[in-house]
Design a protein around this motif. Sequence first.
Motif, PDB file in Angstrom:
ATOM      1  N   TYR A   2       6.953   0.018 -11.392  1.00 49.16           N
ATOM      2  CA  TYR A   2       7.828   1.109 -11.804  1.00 49.16           C
ATOM      3  C   TYR A   2       9.292   0.646 -11.804  1.00 49.16           C
ATOM      4  CZ  TYR A   2      10.180   5.636 -11.910  1.00 49.16           C
ATOM      5  OH  TYR A   2      10.987   6.691 -12.252  1.00 49.16           O
ATOM      6  N   PRO A   3      10.052   0.950 -12.862  1.00 48.69           N
ATOM      7  CA  PRO A   3      11.440   0.488 -12.959  1.00 48.69           C
ATOM      8  C   PRO A   3      12.414   1.408 -12.210  1.00 48.69           C
ATOM      9  CG  PRO A   3      10.829   1.625 -14.973  1.00 48.69           C
ATOM     10  CD  PRO A   3       9.589   1.597 -14.112  1.00 48.69           C
ATOM     11  N   LEU A  47       0.815  -1.217   0.000  1.00 47.94           N
ATOM     12  CA  LEU A  47       0.000   0.000   0.000  1.00 47.94           C
ATOM     13  C   LEU A  47       0.847   1.264   0.000  1.00 47.94           C
ATOM     14  CD1 LEU A  47      -2.755  -0.991   2.600  1.00 47.94           C
ATOM     15  CD2 LEU A  47      -2.951  -0.953   0.105  1.00 47.94           C
ATOM     16  N   ALA A  48       2.059   1.196   0.540  1.00 41.45           N
ATOM     17  CA  ALA A  48       2.923   2.377   0.641  1.00 41.45           C
ATOM     18  C   ALA A  48       3.604   2.719  -0.669  1.00 41.45           C
ATOM     19  CB  ALA A  48       3.971   2.158   1.722  1.00 41.45           C
ATOM     20  N   GLY A  49       3.591   1.816  -1.625  1.00 41.44           N
ATOM     21  CA  GLY A  49       4.291   2.038  -2.885  1.00 41.44           C
ATOM     22  C   GLY A  49       3.904   3.314  -3.612  1.00 41.44           C
ATOM     23  N   PRO A  98      -1.225   0.771  -6.427  1.00 43.53           N
ATOM     24  CA  PRO A  98      -0.145  -0.094  -5.929  1.00 43.53           C
ATOM     25  C   PRO A  98       0.458  -0.956  -7.031  1.00 43.53           C
ATOM     26  CG  PRO A  98      -2.002  -0.124  -4.408  1.00 43.53           C
ATOM     27  CD  PRO A  98      -2.458   0.609  -5.635  1.00 43.53           C
ATOM     28  N   GLN A  99      -0.365  -1.415  -7.964  1.00 41.53           N
ATOM     29  CA  GLN A  99       0.148  -2.238  -9.066  1.00 41.53           C
ATOM     30  C   GLN A  99       1.103  -1.432  -9.938  1.00 41.53           C
ATOM     31  OE1 GLN A  99      -3.032  -1.893  -8.191  1.00 41.53           O
ATOM     32  NE2 GLN A  99      -3.850  -3.948  -7.747  1.00 41.53           N
ATOM     33  N   GLU A 100       0.727  -0.186 -10.254  1.00 46.56           N
ATOM     34  CA  GLU A 100       1.586   0.666 -11.069  1.00 46.56           C
ATOM     35  C   GLU A 100       2.880   1.000 -10.339  1.00 46.56           C
ATOM     36  OE1 GLU A 100      -1.701   3.214 -13.630  1.00 46.56           O
ATOM     37  OE2 GLU A 100      -1.335   3.728 -11.528  1.00 46.56           O
ATOM     38  N   LYS A 159       8.539  11.354  -7.859  1.00 44.48           N
ATOM     39  CA  LYS A 159       8.231  12.112  -9.071  1.00 44.48           C
ATOM     40  C   LYS A 159       8.100  13.603  -8.781  1.00 44.48           C
ATOM     41  CE  LYS A 159       6.288   8.405 -11.853  1.00 44.48           C
ATOM     42  NZ  LYS A 159       5.216   7.989 -12.769  1.00 44.48           N
ATOM     43  N   LEU A 160       7.574  13.936  -7.621  1.00 36.82           N
ATOM     44  CA  LEU A 160       7.480  15.344  -7.244  1.00 36.82           C
ATOM     45  C   LEU A 160       8.867  15.958  -7.122  1.00 36.82           C
ATOM     46  CD1 LEU A 160       5.845  17.796  -6.213  1.00 36.82           C
ATOM     47  CD2 LEU A 160       6.032  16.819  -3.910  1.00 36.82           C
ATOM     48  N   ARG A 161       9.776  15.270  -6.440  1.00 42.60           N
ATOM     49  CA  ARG A 161      11.122  15.788  -6.240  1.00 42.60           C
ATOM     50  C   ARG A 161      11.925  15.845  -7.545  1.00 42.60           C
ATOM     51  NH1 ARG A 161      13.171  16.385  -0.985  1.00 42.60           N
ATOM     52  NH2 ARG A 161      11.465  17.373   0.155  1.00 42.60           N
TER      53      ARG A 161
END
Length: 336
Positions: free
Chosen positions: A264-265, A236-238, A258-260, A246-248
């Motif tokens: 993420y690579p 859930l924390a992913g 959570p699946q996406e 992404k913000l930073r």
Amino acid sequence: MIDVPLSVLDLAPVARGATSGEALRHTTELARRAEELGYHRFWVVEHHNMPAIASSAPAVLLAHLAANTSTIRLGSGGVMLPNHAPLVVAEQFGTLEALHPGRIDLGIGRAPGTDQVTALALRRTMEGLSAEGFPRELADLMNYFSGEEPGPITATPGRGQSPAVWLLGSSGFSAQLAGLLGLPFSFAHHFSAQNTLPALQLYRQSFRPSQWLERPYAMVAVNVVCAETDERAEWLAGPSSLSFLKLRSGRPEPLSSPQEAAAYPYNELERDFVRQRREGQAMGSPETVGRQLGELLERTGADELMLTTMVYDVADRVRSFELVAEQVAGGLRRNG
């Protein structure tokens, strides 16, 4: 019996494919449930130009939350003073206090809560965007509430209807100022964990008793994701970790599923960033979260903890707060 007050900091997260209206309705749902569960206060943030966060107008959102709850304290975590004229903040929060006396907190922050281009769009001038003007603007704001130095302008509502004023910070500047003014202080451990202990020490060393407080009162905001198992909490924390990354990196976007997030690579540098961000936070089963929050209380001596949970689905967000209230809160103890 709960020894340590627990509170909620909510960002009104916007999930991918959802609308801001849905995000704000979910925040309202969470506020009502937090009140039922016995949380002490419910604060909302001020962020701008962030697709993943719908909480850009705290005073407006707090008015709605106050109308949909009855006992829980409500406040800003915080209003970013460089973005606003002090008179406007005094009138807005004076109005909230007049409508809901004794329930409103005004947490004040020094950062703009956004990038400098957006901050300029909010203020329309470079004046006031630097840290140097913050103590003066804070003094002006406090005076609008107290009227101790009468002037040609009276905040109505505002004068004589002061909410509880807090200073917020992620470094030593606001910590020291809060101490010198004798105000309660809330530290943003959830995104500045390495500065937590030095800032709290500075706050306590600088503290002078005031009309508001006789002794220091420190609240620590911490990321919490509580689920039935450690593995579920990690899953859930992913999205939150990916969103912050992404913000930073200058690529803000709505909250991934959570699946996406799991797909993420991440490169090694990004993985290190996520690991560092999670240090000192609380994530796992009720047993794990209880141990982690207990360790945080031991290290910080916090008088209160404020929990923020940014997960994709509102049901998981509500469930996290339920598990903490029902299985964790009773075992937490203040340090000393």
